[in-house]
Design an enzyme around this catalytic site. Structure first.
Site, mmCIF file in Angstrom:
data_model
loop_
_atom_site.group_PDB
_atom_site.id
_atom_site.type_symbol
_atom_site.label_atom_id
_atom_site.label_comp_id
_atom_site.label_asym_id
_atom_site.label_seq_id
_atom_site.Cartn_x
_atom_site.Cartn_y
_atom_site.Cartn_z
ATOM 1 N N ASN A 41 0.853 -1.176 0.000
ATOM 2 C CA ASN A 41 0.000 0.000 0.000
ATOM 3 C C ASN A 41 0.892 1.230 0.000
ATOM 4 O OD1 ASN A 41 -3.074 0.630 0.471
ATOM 5 N ND2 ASN A 41 -1.960 2.160 1.687
ATOM 6 N N ARG A 42 0.405 2.298 -0.630
ATOM 7 C CA ARG A 42 1.216 3.515 -0.706
ATOM 8 C C ARG A 42 1.573 4.026 0.687
ATOM 9 N NH1 ARG A 42 -1.410 8.570 -3.709
ATOM 10 N NH2 ARG A 42 -2.745 8.402 -1.856
ATOM 11 N N SER A 136 -17.674 -7.510 -8.461
ATOM 12 C CA SER A 136 -18.960 -7.109 -7.909
ATOM 13 C C SER A 136 -19.294 -7.936 -6.680
ATOM 14 C CB SER A 136 -20.076 -7.275 -8.948
ATOM 15 O OG SER A 136 -21.321 -6.880 -8.392
ATOM 16 N N GLY A 138 -19.393 -6.030 -3.418
ATOM 17 C CA GLY A 138 -19.133 -5.190 -2.260
ATOM 18 C C GLY A 138 -18.178 -5.831 -1.271
ATOM 19 N N HIS A 193 -23.062 -4.216 -16.251
ATOM 20 C CA HIS A 193 -23.597 -4.771 -15.002
ATOM 21 C C HIS A 193 -24.057 -3.630 -14.091
ATOM 22 C CE1 HIS A 193 -22.905 -5.553 -10.699
ATOM 23 N NE2 HIS A 193 -23.206 -6.825 -10.910
ATOM 24 N N GLU A 197 -27.708 -2.557 -12.733
ATOM 25 C CA GLU A 197 -27.897 -2.329 -11.293
ATOM 26 C C GLU A 197 -28.636 -1.008 -11.053
ATOM 27 O OE1 GLU A 197 -24.802 -1.103 -7.852
ATOM 28 O OE2 GLU A 197 -24.352 -3.008 -8.837
ATOM 29 N N ARG A 295 -31.786 9.818 -10.757
ATOM 30 C CA ARG A 295 -30.772 10.201 -9.764
ATOM 31 C C ARG A 295 -30.395 11.670 -9.911
ATOM 32 N NH1 ARG A 295 -26.570 5.320 -8.257
ATOM 33 N NH2 ARG A 295 -28.057 3.593 -8.412
#
Length: 483
Positions: A41-42, A136, A138, A193, A197, A295
């Site tokens: 990780n950075r 996909s 989560g 996808h 959704e 939205r």
């Protein structure tokens, strides 16, 4: 910091770059399946924290990117779970000098597929393999089994296939991963996808809105209806969590949590990409488009509130049989969802043709049956539809879906009519029905559109009685009778 010292050269089978929620959970998922994982990780303190929290595992952590790469067995297999956009390009440039021919780098973020095409070509020129992979499901999916959509070199896929199949969600149809196609195919499919959704979520929201406004039902009552629907043809992850959401109360006020959430929806761009590419490929996706517009309109909260005071807010209630109306909403939701998936599959087919990806639509439905956000009983039905006819032009004309949608049509129309009569916005329901009606119409009014275009711009048209003759132009003014 807590790192391996000296470096365990070549001892890790898989590397993960990016220790956000998704990266951490995918690393643990890989470790669960017997693969030693190296992480980077950075921010070096993130590596320390992650390794220290999982001392019971043989996770390799190195502060230096060079040491991280050296700790991987060859061909090196590296999964990046970092922010899409420039960070991906920057990371790939840092990695390239440290890699050797045949090494594999996978971008598991939500990158735009055309960026993936460019990156894959750049790495291929250096004899390196690059994959764009949709992920996909989560946080929970990443930890216990996501749906994975990898696109890249077919030969290189064989080196990552065992690990991807091990960590993917499992259903009765197998692991929820497959080789999607070359270069940007995986991220293209993930983009569509996400568009589906968007459509799914908007359709569910409209069903909820109709039940609360037309029938005056409360959150708990609607939760029970969704719970019942989840045991039938609408069974899906999104229907399931909707029922759960509607049953949660706000600890501060005691009111249903959903009722105290501001009605302004966000978006991260993949739905917008879907709409833009659909326009480029001339594929109509009105259900997904309506979801995007909804939205955007929701974000105009202050403007909407002001307009409601000037234009009046509809407050009518449905005065018919409540049970019949609930059943009608269920049918409208099902038929509209079929349209949304039909539009998505048509877009994937068009993209596959445009970029020569040879995507298997049946396999796309299969890998979405588990792990992903849109997993649903409907996807197994779609998979079987492609089993019956792999080349069906549109799901609406596949025999099983034709009969189901026609069976739901009467109630579907009823719901759209009632929504319009009561002033309850149902843009995705309405757009889906219009798509259905347009698709099945042998004659549309675009003959007039073509005449108008030819009149004012000499854009030409084809004659219906002999289209094979090509495009012609009429000097309309010669035939116009002046009063």
């Amino acid at each position: 910091m807590s790192t391996t010292s000296p470096i365990d050269v070549g001892t890790a089978q898989f590397g993960v770059i990016g220790l956000g929620v998704m990266g951490q959970n995918l690393a643990l998922n890989i470790d669960d399946h017997g693969q030693r994982v190296a992480v980077w990780n950075r921010e070096a303190d993130w590596i320390t924290k992650f390794v220290d929290e999982h001392k019971d595992r043989k996770i390799v952590g190195n502060a230096e990117l060079k040491d991280f790469v050296q700790s991987l067995a060859k061909p090196r297999r590296i999964l990046m779970m970092i922010m899409a956009g420039n960070p991906v390009d920057q990371m790939l440039e840092k990695l390239a000098p440290l890699l050797e021919p045949g090494d594999i780098v996978i971008d598991g973020g939500n990158s735009f597929f055309k960026d993936t095409q460019r990156r894959e070509a750049s790495y291929r020129a250096r004899n390196l393999n690059f994959f764009g992979m949709g992920v996909s499901g989560g946080e929970e999916g990443a930890r216990f089994g996501p749906s994975l959509m990898p696109g890249g070199s077919k030969d290189a896929y064989e080196h990552v296939k065992p690990t991807l199949e091990a960590i993917a969600a499992k259903t009765e149809y197998g692991p929820c991963v497959t080789y999607v196609g070359p270069d940007g195919a995986g991220h293209f499919v993930k983009m569509v996808h996400n568009g589906i959704e968007y459509g799914d979520m908007q359709l569910i929201a409209e069903a909820y809105d109709l039940l609360r406004k037309a029938l005056g039902l409360g959150a708990k009552e609607i939760a029970s209806i969704f719970d019942e629907w989840n045991r039938g043809k609408l069974e899906s992850y999104l229907i399931e969590i909707t029922s759960q959401i509607l049953n949660v109360d706000d600890p501060e006020t005691g009111k249903p949590m959903v009722d105290i959430i501001l009605d302004k929806a966000g978006q991260k761009g993949t739905g917008k990409w879907t709409q833009q590419i659909a326009l480029d490929l001339a594929v109509p996706i009105p259900t997904i488009g309506a979801a995007l517009d909804a939205r955007v309109l929701s974000s105009m909260k202050e403007e909407r509130v002001a307009a409601s005071k000037l234009l009046g807010a509809p407050s009518g209630k449905y005065d018919g049989d409540s049970k019949e109306f609930i059943n009608a909403v269920q049918d409208a939701l099902y038929a509209s969802k079929v349209c949304s998936y039909a539009q998505g599959m048509s877009l994937i087919r068009a993209g596959s043709k445009e970029w020569n990806w040879n995507i298997n639509l049946r396999e796309m439905a299969r890998i979405w049956t588990g792990g992903c956000i849109i997993r649903a009983r409907l996807l197994a039905d779609i998979m079987h539809a492609f089993d019956r006819d792999a080349n069906v032009a549109n799901l609406l004309v596949e025999s099983e879906f034709t009969s189901r949608v026609l069976e739901a049509e009467k109630n579907w129309r009823k719901v759209v009519q009632i929504a319009a009569g009561l002033g309850i916005p149902a843009p995705a329901f309405s757009s889906s029905l219009a798509y259905f009606d347009s698709y099945r119409s042998a004659q549309l009014p675009q003959n007039l559109t073509q005449a108008q275009r030819d009149f004012f711009g000499a854009h030409t048209y084809q004659r219906a009685d002999r289209p094979e003759a090509g495009f012609v132009h009429t000097e309309w003014q010669k035939f116009v009778h002046k009063k």
